[in-house]
Motif scaffolding. Structure first.
Motif, short mmCIF file in Angstrom:
data_model
loop_
_atom_site.label_atom_id
_atom_site.label_comp_id
_atom_site.label_asym_id
_atom_site.label_seq_id
_atom_site.Cartn_x
_atom_site.Cartn_y
_atom_site.Cartn_z
N GLU A 1 -24.50 38.00 -5.28
CA GLU A 1 -24.87 37.90 -6.54
C GLU A 1 -25.32 36.37 -7.23
OE1 GLU A 1 -21.70 39.86 -9.32
OE2 GLU A 1 -22.21 41.65 -8.31
N VAL A 2 -24.44 35.62 -6.67
CA VAL A 2 -24.73 34.30 -7.17
C VAL A 2 -25.16 33.22 -6.01
CG1 VAL A 2 -23.29 32.31 -8.50
CG2 VAL A 2 -22.95 34.86 -8.76
N GLY A 3 -24.86 33.45 -4.91
CA GLY A 3 -25.22 32.53 -3.74
C GLY A 3 -23.95 31.44 -3.45
N ARG A 4 -22.85 31.54 -3.93
CA ARG A 4 -21.73 30.58 -3.70
C ARG A 4 -20.49 31.49 -4.41
NH1 ARG A 4 -24.09 28.83 -8.41
NH2 ARG A 4 -22.95 27.85 -9.89
N ARG A 5 -19.31 31.12 -3.96
CA ARG A 5 -18.15 31.58 -4.57
C ARG A 5 -17.77 30.84 -5.88
NH1 ARG A 5 -14.90 35.17 -5.25
NH2 ARG A 5 -12.81 34.94 -4.73
N THR B 1 -29.47 41.06 -19.43
CA THR B 1 -29.24 39.63 -19.21
C THR B 1 -29.90 38.72 -20.18
OG1 THR B 1 -28.73 40.02 -16.90
CG2 THR B 1 -29.48 37.80 -17.30
N THR B 2 -31.06 38.85 -20.41
CA THR B 2 -31.69 38.14 -21.37
C THR B 2 -31.23 38.04 -22.60
OG1 THR B 2 -33.90 38.42 -20.05
CG2 THR B 2 -34.28 37.47 -22.37
N ARG B 3 -30.99 39.25 -23.42
CA ARG B 3 -30.23 39.47 -24.67
C ARG B 3 -28.97 38.65 -24.70
NH1 ARG B 3 -30.30 44.66 -24.31
NH2 ARG B 3 -28.36 44.97 -25.25
N GLU C 1 -29.47 35.05 -24.71
CA GLU C 1 -29.81 34.48 -26.22
C GLU C 1 -28.86 34.33 -26.96
OE1 GLU C 1 -33.22 37.12 -26.63
OE2 GLU C 1 -34.55 35.84 -25.50
N ALA C 2 -27.87 35.23 -26.72
CA ALA C 2 -26.61 35.52 -27.77
C ALA C 2 -25.58 34.30 -27.39
CB ALA C 2 -26.04 37.02 -27.71
N GLY C 3 -25.71 33.49 -26.36
CA GLY C 3 -24.64 32.55 -26.09
C GLY C 3 -24.13 32.55 -24.69
N ALA C 4 -24.33 33.58 -23.93
CA ALA C 4 -23.91 33.55 -22.42
C ALA C 4 -24.61 32.61 -21.60
CB ALA C 4 -23.97 35.05 -22.04
N THR C 5 -23.92 32.03 -20.78
CA THR C 5 -24.49 31.43 -19.83
C THR C 5 -24.95 32.02 -18.43
OG1 THR C 5 -23.09 29.46 -20.40
CG2 THR C 5 -24.14 29.18 -18.15
N VAL C 6 -26.14 32.22 -18.18
CA VAL C 6 -26.59 32.81 -16.69
C VAL C 6 -26.06 32.10 -15.58
CG1 VAL C 6 -28.44 33.92 -15.73
CG2 VAL C 6 -28.29 34.14 -18.15
N LEU C 7 -25.46 32.78 -14.86
CA LEU C 7 -24.99 32.06 -13.59
C LEU C 7 -25.85 32.45 -12.62
CD1 LEU C 7 -21.33 32.60 -13.98
CD2 LEU C 7 -22.49 30.53 -14.56
N ALA C 8 -26.42 33.75 -12.49
CA ALA C 8 -27.29 34.26 -11.65
C ALA C 8 -28.10 35.21 -12.22
CB ALA C 8 -26.78 34.70 -10.33
N GLU C 9 -29.42 35.04 -12.17
CA GLU C 9 -30.37 36.39 -12.48
C GLU C 9 -30.18 37.65 -11.76
OE1 GLU C 9 -32.51 36.06 -15.22
OE2 GLU C 9 -32.15 33.85 -15.57
N PRO C 10 -30.66 38.77 -12.20
CA PRO C 10 -30.61 40.07 -11.58
C PRO C 10 -31.14 39.90 -10.14
CG PRO C 10 -31.33 40.43 -13.86
CD PRO C 10 -31.42 38.68 -13.68
N ALA D 1 -19.23 34.38 -20.35
CA ALA D 1 -19.33 35.09 -21.79
C ALA D 1 -18.19 34.65 -22.40
CB ALA D 1 -19.50 36.48 -21.44
N PRO D 2 -18.56 34.80 -23.94
CA PRO D 2 -17.28 34.54 -24.59
C PRO D 2 -15.93 35.22 -24.41
CG PRO D 2 -19.31 34.92 -26.23
CD PRO D 2 -19.53 35.46 -24.71
N ALA D 3 -14.86 34.65 -24.89
CA ALA D 3 -13.49 35.20 -24.52
C ALA D 3 -13.25 34.75 -23.36
CB ALA D 3 -13.23 36.68 -24.93
N GLY D 4 -13.96 33.80 -22.57
CA GLY D 4 -13.49 33.26 -21.22
C GLY D 4 -13.74 34.50 -19.95
N LEU D 5 -14.68 35.20 -20.35
CA LEU D 5 -14.86 36.29 -19.25
C LEU D 5 -16.08 36.00 -18.47
CD1 LEU D 5 -14.31 39.37 -21.26
CD2 LEU D 5 -12.66 38.44 -19.65
N GLN D 6 -16.00 36.28 -17.31
CA GLN D 6 -17.11 36.38 -16.30
C GLN D 6 -17.63 37.70 -16.20
OE1 GLN D 6 -18.16 35.16 -11.77
NE2 GLN D 6 -17.63 33.17 -12.78
N LEU D 7 -18.89 37.83 -16.43
CA LEU D 7 -19.43 39.39 -16.33
C LEU D 7 -20.47 39.58 -15.32
CD1 LEU D 7 -20.59 39.77 -20.08
CD2 LEU D 7 -18.25 40.27 -19.16
N THR D 8 -20.32 40.76 -14.57
CA THR D 8 -21.69 41.33 -13.85
C THR D 8 -21.98 42.52 -14.62
OG1 THR D 8 -20.54 40.66 -11.81
CG2 THR D 8 -22.16 42.41 -11.95
N LEU D 9 -23.34 42.23 -14.74
CA LEU D 9 -24.05 43.24 -15.37
C LEU D 9 -24.87 44.21 -14.22
CD1 LEU D 9 -26.12 41.70 -18.32
CD2 LEU D 9 -23.84 43.08 -18.22
#
Length: 152
Positions: free
Chosen positions: A70-74, A92-94, A97-106, A120-128
């Motif tokens: 997904e990201v290319g690194r641990r 991912t785009t939405r 734009e709402a403040g999440a930091t994209v670590l890896a595009e789809p 993402a907010p609340a200190g969560l790392q998300l996978t979509l």
């Protein structure tokens, strides 16, 4: 048929900025508000419906492999939240734009889903993830299925 012993899974996340987290997860990602409660001392909680819940358990080798794909690194913490969406690229785009930091595009994964990774907010790392084939199709490929299938 007997009722299963577990009826629901809730992931409880403490956040210093509940309003920011609500704006992101409810208003942008689209999770619907199921209930909200207030208490003494400005205590607040909002329960958001995220659809069906699963608990994904992965050993360290699998977690490293997922990060690499997904990201290319641990990069993942021990707990990462994954949301199945209908449009991984658009969501991912939405969220970006709402403040999440994209670590890896789809990226298309070996297990045939389109996955992106965000902080993402609340200190969560998300996978979509957007499924590109059904579970039935996937189960017919080598290395997929259930533990019961492998034991036979």
């Amino acid at each position: 048929m007997d009722q299963p012993p577990v009826l629901q899974m809730r992931l409880v996340v403490e956040t210093d900025d509940l309003d920011e987290a609500l704006a992101f997860y409810r208003d942008v990602l689209g999770l619907t508000e199921q209930a909200a409660f207030t208490g003494e001392g400005d205590a607040r909680v909002v329960i958001l419906d995220a659809g069906r819940a699963t608990l994904e358990l992965a050993n360290p080798a699998q977690a490293r492999m997922i990060d690499e794909v997904e990201v290319g690194r641990r990069i993942a913490p021990p707990v990462r939240v994954a949301f199945e969406v209908t449009d991984a690229a658009g969501t991912t785009t939405r969220l970006s734009e709402a403040g999440a930091t994209v670590l890896a595009e789809p990226v298309e994964t070996p297990w045939r889903s389109l996955n992106s990774r965000l902080d993402a907010p609340a200190g969560l790392q998300l996978t979509l993830f957007q499924e590109l084939e059904s579970l039935e199709e996937r189960a017919r490929r080598p290395g997929f299925g259930t533990a019961d299938d492998r034991d036979r």
